[in-house]
Design a protein around this motif. Structure first.
Motif, short mmCIF file in Angstrom:
data_model
loop_
_atom_site.label_atom_id
_atom_site.label_comp_id
_atom_site.label_asym_id
_atom_site.label_seq_id
_atom_site.Cartn_x
_atom_site.Cartn_y
_atom_site.Cartn_z
N THR A 83 -3.94 5.57 7.94
CA THR A 83 -5.00 5.03 7.07
C THR A 83 -4.69 3.59 6.68
N ALA A 84 -3.43 3.32 6.31
CA ALA A 84 -3.03 1.97 5.93
C ALA A 84 -3.19 1.01 7.10
N TYR A 99 -5.30 1.23 9.67
CA TYR A 99 -6.73 0.94 9.87
C TYR A 99 -7.25 -0.02 8.80
N ASP A 100 -6.83 0.18 7.55
CA ASP A 100 -7.26 -0.71 6.47
C ASP A 100 -6.79 -2.14 6.73
N ASN A 101 -5.55 -2.28 7.18
CA ASN A 101 -5.01 -3.61 7.44
C ASN A 101 -5.62 -4.25 8.69
N GLY A 158 0.83 -1.20 0.00
CA GLY A 158 0.00 0.00 0.00
C GLY A 158 0.85 1.24 0.00
N GLU A 188 -8.77 -3.90 9.47
CA GLU A 188 -10.04 -4.41 8.97
C GLU A 188 -9.83 -5.69 8.17
N ARG A 189 -8.80 -5.73 7.35
CA ARG A 189 -8.50 -6.90 6.54
C ARG A 189 -8.21 -8.12 7.41
#
Length: 296
Positions: free
Chosen positions: A198-199, A201-203, A137, A205-206
């Motif tokens: 941001t990255a 938080y995205d990870n 990312g 969730e993943r």
């Protein structure tokens, strides 16, 4: 339906002249402009808000396929000596799914005995190993760099079960994710780059990690609660500057893990941190160093 194509112009120059060439590319309606090291020289220790560049660099610009680049190429040729322009290449780029092209070379990686990182498009086996799903990312940290690998290996060998963990300079959040997977339920992740948060938080969730497990902050907003474990995979200069803060953010008897250190910088870190830490352990991988210690 035909695939889309682009024109790509690549040229070499130096740090002093990159701006004027970049401006010329922008005037020719470049869609994107990127910089690359021309001599395999590492750029170390950027300051917050700083975009460091190499002494010799390669500039790559992408254009719509029907763009007339004659004015730009003529300018590069006319000012070749003045702008220190090296080779100039114009080529056609065919349409591709660039993320998938990158991902085909991103394979599962093992760290220590039982910690694995898998690309999210991979068929993850159902076994007892600890697994992190991670795609490349915007932020640093996929596990492929020796500094990250060293930290992940340490976490695999030292599970932070029920410990308060700080991941300082979290990048993609990879160390925070590993700490959560390995038993910590209270993690603070911080980075100077908002894209890193941001990255992370995205990870999270993943990987189905609760937002209560990892709290993300910019450094100025970071809680000052001393941690049981402080992880910092950054660089030697910032690590030395941050010593007073890291000493205050690590409780007495707490653990410290530092990486992003070149072999020749090891003694500087040991000298700086010996004022507040003890029981140092050093691990080297491909000229990069991990240093762990205990707060006095």
């Amino acid at each position: 339906m035909s695939e889309q194509r682009w024109l790509q112009l690549v040229c070499q120059t130096d740090q002093q002249n990159h701006a004027i060439i970049e401006n010329a590319m922008e005037s020719a309606n470049a869609l994107s402009i990127t910089f690359q090291d021309a001599k395999d020289t590492p750029v170390l220790e950027p300051l917050p808000g700083e975009t460091p560049l190499w002494d010799e660099l390669i500039i790559t610009a992408l254009f719509d396929y029907d763009t007339d680049l004659s004015k730009l190429t003529n300018a590069l040729e006319t000012h070749r000596e003045e702008w220190h322009v090296g080779s100039v290449l114009v080529e056609t780029i065919e349409d591709q799914d660039w993320e998938r092209v990158w991902m085909k070379d991103f394979h599962p990686m093992q760290f220590g005995d039982n910690l694995w990182i898998y690309p999210s498009n991979y068929d993850v086996p159902e076994d007892d190993s600890v697994k992190i799903l991670l795609d490349p990312g915007l932020a640093f940290g996929t596990g492929t760099h020796p500094t990250t690998s060293l930290c992940l290996e340490w976490l695999d060998q030292n599970h932070p079960t029920d410990k308060l963990v700080i991941d300082y300079g979290c990048g993609s959040g990879i160390l925070a994710l590993a700490a959560a997977k390995l038993g910590s339920k209270n993690i603070i992740a911080t980075d100077i780059d908002p894209q890193a948060l941001t990255a992370t938080y995205d990870n999270m969730e993943r990987n189905n990690i609760s937002k209560d497990a990892i709290q993300c902050y910019l450094p100025d907003d970071c809680p000052q609660q001393p941690a049981d474990l402080l992880l910092a995979n950054i660089l030697c200069g910032p690590l030395r500057e941050l010593f007073p803060l890291f000493a205050s953010l690590t409780r007495s008897g707490g653990q410290l893990v530092l990486s992003g250190i070149l072999s020749e910088q090891k003694d500087q870190i040991l000298e700086t941190y010996s004022a507040a830490f003890k029981d140092f352990e050093v691990k080297i991988l491909e000229d990069w160093v991990r240093i762990s210690a205990i707060k006095t």
